[in-house]
Design a protein around this motif. Structure first.
Motif, PDB file in Angstrom:
ATOM      1  N   ALA A 213      -3.740   4.055   8.674  1.00 17.40           N
ATOM      2  CA  ALA A 213      -2.972   3.656   9.857  1.00 17.40           C
ATOM      3  C   ALA A 213      -3.368   2.258  10.316  1.00 17.40           C
ATOM      4  CB  ALA A 213      -3.200   4.664  10.980  1.00 17.40           C
ATOM      5  N   MET A 214      -4.671   1.972  10.282  1.00 14.35           N
ATOM      6  CA  MET A 214      -5.152   0.652  10.686  1.00 14.35           C
ATOM      7  C   MET A 214      -4.645  -0.430   9.733  1.00 14.35           C
ATOM      8  SD  MET A 214      -9.034   1.833  11.664  1.00 14.35           S
ATOM      9  CE  MET A 214      -9.662   0.175  11.892  1.00 14.35           C
ATOM     10  N   ARG A 215      -4.671  -0.138   8.437  1.00 16.47           N
ATOM     11  CA  ARG A 215      -4.193  -1.117   7.449  1.00 16.47           C
ATOM     12  C   ARG A 215      -2.704  -1.379   7.625  1.00 16.47           C
ATOM     13  NH1 ARG A 215      -5.326  -1.186   0.930  1.00 16.47           N
ATOM     14  NH2 ARG A 215      -3.798  -2.783   0.404  1.00 16.47           N
ATOM     15  N   PHE A 216      -1.951  -0.310   7.883  1.00 17.58           N
ATOM     16  CA  PHE A 216      -0.516  -0.440   8.113  1.00 17.58           C
ATOM     17  C   PHE A 216      -0.233  -1.374   9.288  1.00 17.58           C
ATOM     18  CE2 PHE A 216       3.243   1.189  10.427  1.00 17.58           C
ATOM     19  CZ  PHE A 216       4.214   0.994   9.464  1.00 17.58           C
ATOM     20  N   LEU A 217      -0.968  -1.182  10.371  1.00 16.71           N
ATOM     21  CA  LEU A 217      -0.793  -2.034  11.551  1.00 16.71           C
ATOM     22  C   LEU A 217      -1.239  -3.465  11.276  1.00 16.71           C
ATOM     23  CD1 LEU A 217      -2.021   0.459  14.300  1.00 16.71           C
ATOM     24  CD2 LEU A 217       0.330  -0.354  13.962  1.00 16.71           C
ATOM     25  N   LEU A 218      -2.328  -3.622  10.534  1.00 14.99           N
ATOM     26  CA  LEU A 218      -2.854  -4.948  10.237  1.00 14.99           C
ATOM     27  C   LEU A 218      -1.880  -5.757   9.403  1.00 14.99           C
ATOM     28  CD1 LEU A 218      -5.368  -6.786  10.527  1.00 14.99           C
ATOM     29  CD2 LEU A 218      -6.189  -5.831   8.362  1.00 14.99           C
ATOM     30  N   GLU A 219      -1.172  -5.084   8.498  1.00 15.09           N
ATOM     31  CA  GLU A 219      -0.244  -5.781   7.605  1.00 15.09           C
ATOM     32  C   GLU A 219       1.146  -5.928   8.206  1.00 15.09           C
ATOM     33  OE1 GLU A 219      -0.362  -3.630   3.961  1.00 15.09           O
ATOM     34  OE2 GLU A 219      -2.313  -4.452   3.370  1.00 15.09           O
TER      35      GLU A 219
ATOM     36  N   ARG B  43       4.842   0.895   4.314  1.00 16.26           N
ATOM     37  CA  ARG B  43       5.103   2.314   4.573  1.00 16.26           C
ATOM     38  C   ARG B  43       4.423   3.198   3.539  1.00 16.26           C
ATOM     39  NH1 ARG B  43      10.446   0.761   5.473  1.00 16.26           N
ATOM     40  NH2 ARG B  43      11.136   1.855   3.601  1.00 16.26           N
ATOM     41  N   SER B  44       4.287   2.698   2.322  1.00 12.50           N
ATOM     42  CA  SER B  44       3.609   3.501   1.299  1.00 12.50           C
ATOM     43  C   SER B  44       2.149   3.721   1.664  1.00 12.50           C
ATOM     44  CB  SER B  44       3.724   2.835  -0.076  1.00 12.50           C
ATOM     45  OG  SER B  44       3.001   1.616  -0.113  1.00 12.50           O
ATOM     46  N   ASP B  45       1.504   2.701   2.238  1.00 13.62           N
ATOM     47  CA  ASP B  45       0.129   2.881   2.714  1.00 13.62           C
ATOM     48  C   ASP B  45       0.073   3.968   3.783  1.00 13.62           C
ATOM     49  OD1 ASP B  45      -0.950   0.921   1.076  1.00 13.62           O
ATOM     50  OD2 ASP B  45      -0.720  -0.677   2.563  1.00 13.62           O
ATOM     51  N   LEU B  46       1.035   3.917   4.691  1.00 14.74           N
ATOM     52  CA  LEU B  46       1.076   4.898   5.772  1.00 14.74           C
ATOM     53  C   LEU B  46       1.318   6.302   5.230  1.00 14.74           C
ATOM     54  CD1 LEU B  46       0.921   5.109   8.871  1.00 14.74           C
ATOM     55  CD2 LEU B  46       3.402   4.846   8.923  1.00 14.74           C
ATOM     56  N   LEU B  47       2.207   6.416   4.261  1.00 11.38           N
ATOM     57  CA  LEU B  47       2.519   7.721   3.681  1.00 11.38           C
ATOM     58  C   LEU B  47       1.320   8.292   2.923  1.00 11.38           C
ATOM     59  CD1 LEU B  47       6.168   7.050   2.466  1.00 11.38           C
ATOM     60  CD2 LEU B  47       5.469   8.710   4.207  1.00 11.38           C
ATOM     61  N   VAL B  48       0.557   7.419   2.275  1.00  5.59           N
ATOM     62  CA  VAL B  48      -0.662   7.873   1.604  1.00  5.59           C
ATOM     63  C   VAL B  48      -1.633   8.447   2.634  1.00  5.59           C
ATOM     64  CG1 VAL B  48      -2.733   7.109   0.376  1.00  5.59           C
ATOM     65  CG2 VAL B  48      -0.478   6.373  -0.403  1.00  5.59           C
ATOM     66  N   GLY B  49      -1.781   7.740   3.764  1.00  2.65           N
ATOM     67  CA  GLY B  49      -2.637   8.239   4.826  1.00  2.65           C
ATOM     68  C   GLY B  49      -2.165   9.585   5.342  1.00  2.65           C
ATOM     69  N   MET B  50      -0.851   9.743   5.500  1.00  2.57           N
ATOM     70  CA  MET B  50      -0.311  11.024   5.971  1.00  2.57           C
ATOM     71  C   MET B  50      -0.545  12.129   4.953  1.00  2.57           C
ATOM     72  SD  MET B  50       3.240   9.709   7.673  1.00  2.57           S
ATOM     73  CE  MET B  50       3.252   8.807   9.229  1.00  2.57           C
ATOM     74  N   ALA B  51      -0.483  11.784   3.655  1.00  2.00           N
ATOM     75  CA  ALA B  51      -0.702  12.783   2.610  1.00  2.00           C
ATOM     76  C   ALA B  51      -2.141  13.294   2.605  1.00  2.00           C
ATOM     77  CB  ALA B  51      -0.357  12.185   1.250  1.00  2.00           C
ATOM     78  N   LEU B  52      -3.062  12.522   3.158  1.00  2.00           N
ATOM     79  CA  LEU B  52      -4.458  12.957   3.202  1.00  2.00           C
ATOM     80  C   LEU B  52      -4.676  14.108   4.188  1.00  2.00           C
ATOM     81  CD1 LEU B  52      -6.316   9.523   3.067  1.00  2.00           C
ATOM     82  CD2 LEU B  52      -6.282  11.282   1.293  1.00  2.00           C
TER      83      LEU B  52
END
Length: 211
Positions: free
Chosen positions: A34-40, A48-57
């Motif tokens: 979530a932090m990386r998504f906001l930073l980028e 969004r793929s970064d965010l979805l990976v985080g959600m999959a965790l």
């Protein structure tokens, strides 16, 4: 007198405890995503793929959370340490991480902060009450028979909802249900699912059988 070795605490961990730590690891990874998504800046497909990976965790954390209890019962090594570890891991994976993911998805108004903080507070309170009352709820047995209020892993449902929104690109300014200006702060109506989830966690009249 023999001096204790460095990292000797780890020698006391049981197999189930390592699964509990894996749960916490997944929750921490979701927060970092979530932090990386906001930073980028977060609106591109790659973001969004970064965010979805985080959600999959979070579903993965749920699996580890389910397994640690089963392993502890199978090996008959349930302990106070294991129960405390489980609660701390659950606060990360099913309390702080879902709140961080909601914030990353666009729930960033002042009223949103209040609701997300309320949700985390309810989760912490729910787990603290469970730890204090577990022996009473077990009613003389070795297993708690029911939950008072919904268990904190039920927040997985919120993460699944957010994952659908993120997959469709309905986050940020396009978040479902839009935003309301209430006084000096904004409220995104979707954040009210956190208020509902938190309130159900701290209910004393809602009894849910424990599998």
């Amino acid at each position: 007198m023999q001096r204790p070795r460095h990292f000797s605490m780890l020698r006391d961990f049981q197999l189930a405890d390592w699964f509990t730590l894996a749960n916490a690891f997944c929750g921490t990874g979701a927060i970092f995503a979530a932090m990386r998504f906001l930073l980028e800046g977060g609106t591109s497909a790659d973001g969004r793929s970064d965010l979805l990976v985080g959600m999959a965790l979070i579903p993965l954390a749920f699996i580890f959370d389910a397994l640690d209890g089963r392993i502890a019962r199978w090996r008959k090594v349930a302990s106070t340490l294991g129960r405390e570890l489980d609660s701390l891991a659950d606060v990360i994976s099913f309390g702080v991480a879902p709140a961080a993911l909601g914030y990353a998805c666009g729930m960033q108004g002042g009223w949103d902060w209040v609701v997300l903080s309320y949700f985390v507070g309810c989760g912490v309170s729910r787990l603290a009450r469970y730890n204090v009352t577990a022996e009473t709820l077990a009613d003389g047995g070795d297993k708690v028979k029911y939950f008072e209020g919904t268990p904190i892993p039920s927040s997985l449902a919120i993460v699944i909802l957010l994952a659908v929104a993120a997959y469709q690109g309905s986050i940020g300014d396009g978040l479902w249900l839009g935003a309301w200006q209430l006084g000096p702060w904004q409220l995104h109506p979707l954040v009210l699912v956190y208020a509902l989830s938190g309130s159900l966690m701290i209910s004393k009249t809602l009894h849910i059988p424990k599998p």
